[in-house]
Scaffold this active site. Structure first.
Site, PDB file in Angstrom:
ATOM      1  N   PHE A 143       0.860  -1.190   0.000  1.00  0.00           N
ATOM      2  CA  PHE A 143       0.000   0.000   0.000  1.00  0.00           C
ATOM      3  C   PHE A 143       0.890   1.231   0.000  1.00  0.00           C
ATOM      4  O   PHE A 143       1.660   1.454   0.933  1.00  0.00           O
ATOM      5  CB  PHE A 143      -0.961   0.046   1.197  1.00  0.00           C
ATOM      6  CG  PHE A 143      -1.943   1.179   1.048  1.00  0.00           C
ATOM      7  CD1 PHE A 143      -3.132   1.006   0.356  1.00  0.00           C
ATOM      8  CD2 PHE A 143      -1.655   2.449   1.532  1.00  0.00           C
ATOM      9  CE1 PHE A 143      -4.016   2.062   0.161  1.00  0.00           C
ATOM     10  CE2 PHE A 143      -2.533   3.515   1.340  1.00  0.00           C
ATOM     11  CZ  PHE A 143      -3.715   3.317   0.661  1.00  0.00           C
ATOM     12  N   ASP A 228       9.465   2.894   1.712  1.00  0.00           N
ATOM     13  CA  ASP A 228       8.309   3.754   1.993  1.00  0.00           C
ATOM     14  C   ASP A 228       8.058   3.705   3.495  1.00  0.00           C
ATOM     15  O   ASP A 228       7.469   2.751   4.014  1.00  0.00           O
ATOM     16  CB  ASP A 228       7.083   3.282   1.207  1.00  0.00           C
ATOM     17  CG  ASP A 228       5.875   4.186   1.456  1.00  0.00           C
ATOM     18  OD1 ASP A 228       5.942   5.032   2.382  1.00  0.00           O
ATOM     19  OD2 ASP A 228       4.865   4.034   0.745  1.00  0.00           O
ATOM     20  N   LYS A 257       2.616  11.386   6.764  1.00  0.00           N
ATOM     21  CA  LYS A 257       1.767  11.214   7.950  1.00  0.00           C
ATOM     22  C   LYS A 257       2.253  12.000   9.172  1.00  0.00           C
ATOM     23  O   LYS A 257       1.958  13.170   9.305  1.00  0.00           O
ATOM     24  CB  LYS A 257       1.632   9.722   8.271  1.00  0.00           C
ATOM     25  CG  LYS A 257       0.848   8.961   7.187  1.00  0.00           C
ATOM     26  CD  LYS A 257       0.492   7.579   7.645  1.00  0.00           C
ATOM     27  CE  LYS A 257      -0.064   6.705   6.524  1.00  0.00           C
ATOM     28  NZ  LYS A 257      -1.472   6.943   6.267  1.00  0.00           N
TER      29      LYS A 257
HETATM   30  C1  LIG Z   1       3.167   3.045   3.435  1.00  0.00           C
HETATM   31  C2  LIG Z   1       2.246   4.111   2.929  1.00  0.00           C
HETATM   32  N1  LIG Z   1       2.592   4.830   1.855  1.00  0.00           N
HETATM   33  C3  LIG Z   1       1.807   5.801   1.371  1.00  0.00           C
HETATM   34  C4  LIG Z   1       0.594   6.100   1.948  1.00  0.00           C
HETATM   35  C5  LIG Z   1      -0.275   7.190   1.372  1.00  0.00           C
HETATM   36  O1  LIG Z   1      -0.319   8.291   2.190  1.00  0.00           O
HETATM   37  P1  LIG Z   1      -1.475   9.410   1.964  1.00  0.00           P
HETATM   38  O2  LIG Z   1      -2.763   8.784   2.388  1.00  0.00           O
HETATM   39  O3  LIG Z   1      -1.055  10.551   2.830  1.00  0.00           O
HETATM   40  O4  LIG Z   1      -1.452   9.752   0.505  1.00  0.00           O
HETATM   41  C6  LIG Z   1       0.181   5.363   3.072  1.00  0.00           C
HETATM   42  C7  LIG Z   1      -1.125   5.634   3.707  1.00  0.00           C
HETATM   43  O5  LIG Z   1      -1.669   4.846   4.444  1.00  0.00           O
HETATM   44  C8  LIG Z   1       1.016   4.345   3.570  1.00  0.00           C
HETATM   45  O6  LIG Z   1       0.667   3.605   4.622  1.00  0.00           O
END
Ligand SMILES: Cc1ncc(COP(=O)(O)O)c(C=O)c1O
Length: 404
Positions: A143, A228, A257
């Site tokens: 994700f 990530d 976040k």
């Molecule tokens: C590992 C990871 N990358 C990217 C994102 C995307 O972040 P955003 O919702 O701020 O676009 C998330 C969101 O849950 C995430 O858990």
């Protein structure tokens, strides 16, 4: 409009199915709904609220900056952006693979934008090396956000259905299988992009040695390792970056976040400046990325993490969390628990129809948590939670589970 507004929800697009609780106030680890009921927040905005609701230091930084200047766009410089870049790079620089170069950062807003930025960076880096059609290796059940390119390499049908045509150039391998990663590398490969621990998939911790093997595969192939850390980073696992759990240094990390302190969206790509230097004026950007309000809050977040105390607390309380959840597995209230630091994915026994059913029962018991995929619940309390509150939340979880 006469001021007596009757809420219908007819005008809100239903791209979420929230638990029926309407939050009106938040402080620390607690929120209060519109009827005055209090709930312990064990989701923390999917780790965006690592420091809890309205952390006084973060609110003070935001208020102070609101009184000065909030937005310049990148057409002009602002006095918060340079220091934010220096301080963020100082915070995570030692955890990055910086041989022969130094750390640099590129600010964006949401997590998905940071991932998009990382994808663009490694593609452009590949093009500079003469690779016309660069490919990136990603993990099954990943994700990384919701944009068209990001869902192009999702393996979740629900996240993709109806959104094609998709962006090509991604190769999916099973998460945790370093041999599959090595086998997927060819002359078009520019990077491996993965979550250190898969959050949305249910807090899936990879097998020991996986990230070290990823580093070796990338070094041997001369390609980039991108972590990530949007959900796993900034203290959640008891370390500043989750990759530190295995002493692995990625070339690039995406952060988001918690970088915005739960106040506003702040994200960034941080890593090797000799890679991020592919971006030159006009080639990438964002009106709001690096705005002074975001930077002021981001700087305050970095200061909170600078002493290491938050991370230490997360590690200590995390051990307690995992211990108590293990006890619930032993007494067969749960079937499995996975996690690191103050972050856990727990699987429910078949006596529960769905994770949502448990989350509704938890809500009735004054605890907010969120299901992910079927019968898995994700627990991510604020890193600032007290031991007493953590125990209270876990007692309530145990008592609710024991009703079946
Ligand atoms: C590992 C990871 N990358 C990217 C994102 C995307 O972040 P955003 O919702 O701020 O676009 C998330 C969101 O849950 C995430 O858990």
């Amino acid at each position: 409009m006469d001021g007596t507004h009757v809420e219908t929800r007819d005008h809100l697009v239903h791209n979420y199915a929230p638990l029926p609780v309407t939050v009106a106030h938040g402080e620390g680890s607690w929120v209060t709904d519109t009827d005055g009921r209090r709930y312990l927040d064990l989701l923390s905005g999917y780790s965006a609220l690592n420091f809890g609701h309205r952390h006084p230091t973060l609110v003070a930084a935001a208020v102070e900056q609101l009184g000065r200047v909030t937005l310049t766009s990148r057409a002009f410089d602002n006095d918060q952006l340079g220091p934010f870049a220096d301080e963020l790079c100082a915070l995570v620089g030692d955890s990055l693979a910086l041989e022969g170069t130094h750390a640099a950062m590129l600010p964006m807003n949401t997590g998905a934008e940071a991932v998009e930025t990382a994808v663009k960076a490694v593609r452009k880096w590949g093009h500079r090396r003469g690779i016309a059609e660069p490919t990136i290796i990603v993990a099954r059940d990943n994700f990384h956000g919701r944009t068209t390119t990001v869902v192009s390499f999702s393996t979740d049908d629900e996240a993709r259905e109806g959104y094609g045509p998709f962006t090509p150039g991604f190769r999916v391998v099973p998460y945790g299988d370093a041999e599959a990663v090595a086998a997927a590398v060819d002359e078009t490969t520019v990077a491996v992009l993965m979550e250190p621990i898969q959050g949305e998939a249910g807090v899936v911790v990879p097998p020991p040695g996986f990230w070290a093997s990823l580093r070796t595969v990338c070094d041997d192939a001369g390609i980039l390792l991108v972590a990530d850390e949007i959900q796993s980073g900034l203290g959640r696992t008891g370390t500043t970056l989750a990759c530190e759990l295995w002493n692995v240094r990625p070339d690039l990390v995406t952060l988001g976040k918690a970088l915005g302190g739960g106040i506003l969206p702040v994200s960034a790509v941080v890593g090797r400046s000799d890679v991020l230097d592919v971006f030159t004026p006009g080639t990438h950007g964002s009106t709001f990325g690096g705005n002074p309000l975001a930077c002021a809050v981001g700087r305050a977040v970095v200061r909170l993490l600078d002493t290491g105390e938050v991370q230490e607390r997360a590690a200590e309380l995390g051990d307690h969390l995992q211990l108590r959840l293990d006890e619930m597995v032993e007494s067969e209230l749960l079937t499995e628990v996975r996690g690191a630091g103050l972050w856990a994915g727990v699987d429910l026994p078949p006596t529960w129809e769905s994770g949502r059913e448990l989350c509704l029962a938890l809500r009735d018991a004054g605890v907010l948590a969120k299901d992910t995929h079927g019968t898995t619940i994700r627990l991510a309390p604020p890193l600032t939670i007290t031991l007493d509150d953590l125990d209270l939340g876990l007692d309530r979880l145990r008592d609710v589970l024991a009703t079946r």
